[in-house]
Design a protein around this motif. Structure first.
Motif, PDB file in Angstrom:
ATOM      1  N   VAL A 182     -10.665   8.207 -60.041  1.00  0.00           N
ATOM      2  CA  VAL A 182     -10.487   8.863 -61.075  1.00  0.00           C
ATOM      3  C   VAL A 182     -11.843  10.426 -60.982  1.00  0.00           C
ATOM      4  CG1 VAL A 182     -11.370   8.126 -63.315  1.00  0.00           C
ATOM      5  CG2 VAL A 182     -10.363   6.341 -61.617  1.00  0.00           C
ATOM      6  N   LEU A 183     -12.676  10.214 -60.873  1.00  0.00           N
ATOM      7  CA  LEU A 183     -13.939  11.294 -60.451  1.00  0.00           C
ATOM      8  C   LEU A 183     -13.205  12.907 -60.190  1.00  0.00           C
ATOM      9  CD1 LEU A 183     -16.839   9.708 -61.086  1.00  0.00           C
ATOM     10  CD2 LEU A 183     -16.123  11.032 -62.801  1.00  0.00           C
ATOM     11  N   GLU A 184     -11.975  12.159 -58.817  1.00  0.00           N
ATOM     12  CA  GLU A 184     -11.930  13.171 -57.768  1.00  0.00           C
ATOM     13  C   GLU A 184     -10.486  13.309 -58.404  1.00  0.00           C
ATOM     14  OE1 GLU A 184     -12.611  14.920 -55.294  1.00  0.00           O
ATOM     15  OE2 GLU A 184     -15.153  14.154 -55.112  1.00  0.00           O
ATOM     16  N   GLY A 185     -10.070  12.710 -59.500  1.00  0.00           N
ATOM     17  CA  GLY A 185      -8.462  13.529 -59.330  1.00  0.00           C
ATOM     18  C   GLY A 185      -8.133  14.089 -61.130  1.00  0.00           C
ATOM     19  N   LEU A 186      -9.650  13.767 -61.838  1.00  0.00           N
ATOM     20  CA  LEU A 186      -9.317  14.402 -62.673  1.00  0.00           C
ATOM     21  C   LEU A 186      -9.507  16.124 -63.071  1.00  0.00           C
ATOM     22  CD1 LEU A 186     -10.392  13.937 -65.683  1.00  0.00           C
ATOM     23  CD2 LEU A 186     -12.647  13.631 -65.434  1.00  0.00           C
ATOM     24  N   PRO A 187     -10.275  16.516 -62.367  1.00  0.00           N
ATOM     25  CA  PRO A 187      -9.978  17.877 -62.105  1.00  0.00           C
ATOM     26  C   PRO A 187      -8.419  18.285 -61.980  1.00  0.00           C
ATOM     27  CG  PRO A 187     -11.403  18.094 -60.858  1.00  0.00           C
ATOM     28  CD  PRO A 187     -10.865  16.293 -61.380  1.00  0.00           C
ATOM     29  N   TYR A 188      -7.895  17.922 -61.361  1.00  0.00           N
ATOM     30  CA  TYR A 188      -6.021  18.352 -61.436  1.00  0.00           C
ATOM     31  C   TYR A 188      -5.502  17.491 -61.536  1.00  0.00           C
ATOM     32  CZ  TYR A 188      -7.520  18.273 -56.141  1.00  0.00           C
ATOM     33  OH  TYR A 188      -8.416  18.637 -54.850  1.00  0.00           O
ATOM     34  N   VAL A 189      -5.294  17.143 -62.537  1.00  0.00           N
ATOM     35  CA  VAL A 189      -5.203  16.125 -63.468  1.00  0.00           C
ATOM     36  C   VAL A 189      -5.544  17.029 -64.574  1.00  0.00           C
ATOM     37  CG1 VAL A 189      -4.682  14.428 -65.843  1.00  0.00           C
ATOM     38  CG2 VAL A 189      -4.647  13.836 -63.399  1.00  0.00           C
ATOM     39  N   ALA A 190      -6.721  17.515 -65.408  1.00  0.00           N
ATOM     40  CA  ALA A 190      -6.878  18.528 -66.218  1.00  0.00           C
ATOM     41  C   ALA A 190      -6.357  20.119 -65.752  1.00  0.00           C
ATOM     42  CB  ALA A 190      -8.429  18.444 -66.435  1.00  0.00           C
ATOM     43  N   ALA A 191      -6.905  20.226 -64.995  1.00  0.00           N
ATOM     44  CA  ALA A 191      -6.229  22.075 -65.101  1.00  0.00           C
ATOM     45  C   ALA A 191      -6.399  21.926 -63.391  1.00  0.00           C
ATOM     46  CB  ALA A 191      -7.913  23.028 -64.797  1.00  0.00           C
ATOM     47  N   PRO A 192      -4.552  21.908 -63.004  1.00  0.00           N
ATOM     48  CA  PRO A 192      -4.179  21.858 -61.540  1.00  0.00           C
ATOM     49  C   PRO A 192      -4.280  23.339 -60.741  1.00  0.00           C
ATOM     50  CG  PRO A 192      -1.958  21.479 -63.062  1.00  0.00           C
ATOM     51  CD  PRO A 192      -4.043  21.209 -63.408  1.00  0.00           C
ATOM     52  N   GLU A 193      -3.842  24.208 -61.879  1.00  0.00           N
ATOM     53  CA  GLU A 193      -3.926  26.141 -61.459  1.00  0.00           C
ATOM     54  C   GLU A 193      -5.555  26.707 -61.314  1.00  0.00           C
ATOM     55  OE1 GLU A 193      -2.976  25.187 -64.570  1.00  0.00           O
ATOM     56  OE2 GLU A 193      -0.716  25.159 -64.369  1.00  0.00           O
ATOM     57  N   MET A 210      -7.741  24.137 -60.276  1.00  0.00           N
ATOM     58  CA  MET A 210      -8.008  23.968 -58.596  1.00  0.00           C
ATOM     59  C   MET A 210      -7.880  24.324 -57.811  1.00  0.00           C
ATOM     60  SD  MET A 210     -10.187  20.974 -59.267  1.00  0.00           S
ATOM     61  CE  MET A 210     -10.320  20.378 -57.777  1.00  0.00           C
ATOM     62  N   GLN A 211      -6.188  24.864 -57.687  1.00  0.00           N
ATOM     63  CA  GLN A 211      -5.597  25.411 -56.846  1.00  0.00           C
ATOM     64  C   GLN A 211      -5.932  26.558 -56.451  1.00  0.00           C
ATOM     65  OE1 GLN A 211      -1.334  25.985 -58.105  1.00  0.00           O
ATOM     66  NE2 GLN A 211      -1.010  24.359 -56.617  1.00  0.00           N
ATOM     67  N   HIS A 218      -8.375  27.597 -52.652  1.00  0.00           N
ATOM     68  CA  HIS A 218      -7.896  28.483 -52.432  1.00  0.00           C
ATOM     69  C   HIS A 218      -9.092  28.945 -51.801  1.00  0.00           C
ATOM     70  CE1 HIS A 218      -6.338  32.590 -50.105  1.00  0.00           C
ATOM     71  NE2 HIS A 218      -6.447  32.873 -51.091  1.00  0.00           N
ATOM     72  N   GLN A 219     -10.370  29.235 -52.299  1.00  0.00           N
ATOM     73  CA  GLN A 219     -11.721  29.777 -52.828  1.00  0.00           C
ATOM     74  C   GLN A 219     -12.084  29.048 -50.784  1.00  0.00           C
ATOM     75  OE1 GLN A 219     -13.048  29.654 -55.556  1.00  0.00           O
ATOM     76  NE2 GLN A 219     -12.260  32.078 -56.916  1.00  0.00           N
ATOM     77  N   ILE A 220     -12.480  27.866 -51.148  1.00  0.00           N
ATOM     78  CA  ILE A 220     -12.868  26.923 -50.613  1.00  0.00           C
ATOM     79  C   ILE A 220     -12.012  27.265 -48.941  1.00  0.00           C
ATOM     80  CG2 ILE A 220     -12.835  24.463 -49.987  1.00  0.00           C
ATOM     81  CD1 ILE A 220     -13.908  23.971 -52.763  1.00  0.00           C
ATOM     82  N   ALA A 221     -11.096  27.439 -48.572  1.00  0.00           N
ATOM     83  CA  ALA A 221     -10.668  27.565 -47.814  1.00  0.00           C
ATOM     84  C   ALA A 221     -10.427  28.475 -46.820  1.00  0.00           C
ATOM     85  CB  ALA A 221      -8.978  27.356 -47.497  1.00  0.00           C
ATOM     86  N   THR A 222     -11.219  29.335 -47.288  1.00  0.00           N
ATOM     87  CA  THR A 222     -11.277  31.088 -47.397  1.00  0.00           C
ATOM     88  C   THR A 222     -12.996  30.959 -47.010  1.00  0.00           C
ATOM     89  OG1 THR A 222     -11.937  31.571 -49.729  1.00  0.00           O
ATOM     90  CG2 THR A 222      -9.984  31.782 -48.129  1.00  0.00           C
ATOM     91  N   MET A 223     -13.828  29.669 -46.839  1.00  0.00           N
ATOM     92  CA  MET A 223     -15.030  29.839 -46.855  1.00  0.00           C
ATOM     93  C   MET A 223     -15.369  29.624 -45.314  1.00  0.00           C
ATOM     94  SD  MET A 223     -16.974  28.067 -50.261  1.00  0.00           S
ATOM     95  CE  MET A 223     -18.480  27.884 -49.918  1.00  0.00           C
ATOM     96  N   PRO A 224     -16.757  30.329 -45.289  1.00  0.00           N
ATOM     97  CA  PRO A 224     -17.098  29.737 -43.453  1.00  0.00           C
ATOM     98  C   PRO A 224     -17.843  28.644 -43.337  1.00  0.00           C
ATOM     99  CG  PRO A 224     -18.245  31.605 -44.605  1.00  0.00           C
ATOM    100  CD  PRO A 224     -18.138  31.459 -45.821  1.00  0.00           C
ATOM    101  N   PRO A 225     -17.200  27.662 -42.527  1.00  0.00           N
ATOM    102  CA  PRO A 225     -17.689  26.164 -42.093  1.00  0.00           C
ATOM    103  C   PRO A 225     -19.069  25.837 -42.546  1.00  0.00           C
ATOM    104  CG  PRO A 225     -15.938  27.197 -40.199  1.00  0.00           C
ATOM    105  CD  PRO A 225     -16.639  28.348 -41.249  1.00  0.00           C
ATOM    106  N   HIS A 226     -19.602  26.791 -41.842  1.00  0.00           N
ATOM    107  CA  HIS A 226     -21.416  26.741 -41.548  1.00  0.00           C
ATOM    108  C   HIS A 226     -21.785  26.603 -43.550  1.00  0.00           C
ATOM    109  CE1 HIS A 226     -21.731  31.195 -42.390  1.00  0.00           C
ATOM    110  NE2 HIS A 226     -22.722  30.786 -42.655  1.00  0.00           N
TER     111      HIS A 226
END
Length: 66
Positions: free
Chosen positions: A13-24, A26-27, A31-39
């Motif tokens: 429920v807590l993980e899904g809440l941001p996707y329901v409340a503000a999907p744009e 979250m996208q 995207h920002q997370i995908a561009t962060m370095p792995p370390h």
């Protein structure tokens, strides 16, 4: 077992809440997370795990949340 299922449900429920409340938002955030370095992601994940463990230990070992 009942507690485990309840906790998994609460996490979902807590993980899904941001996707329901503000999907744009979250996208953009994903995207920002995908561009962060792995370390850096690893360090953030480790900090989150330690904080979560400390909260669980605090809740179980003390009467602070009673």
């Amino acid at each position: 077992m009942k507690l485990l299922i309840t906790l998994i449900g609460l996490v979902l429920v807590l993980e899904g809440l941001p996707y329901v409340a503000a999907p744009e938002s979250m996208q953009r955030w994903l995207h920002q997370i995908a561009t962060m370095p792995p370390h850096l992601l690893r360090r953030i994940g480790l900090i989150a795990m330690v904080l979560g463990f400390c909260l669980c230990a605090l809740a179980q070992k003390t009467g602070f949340f009673d």
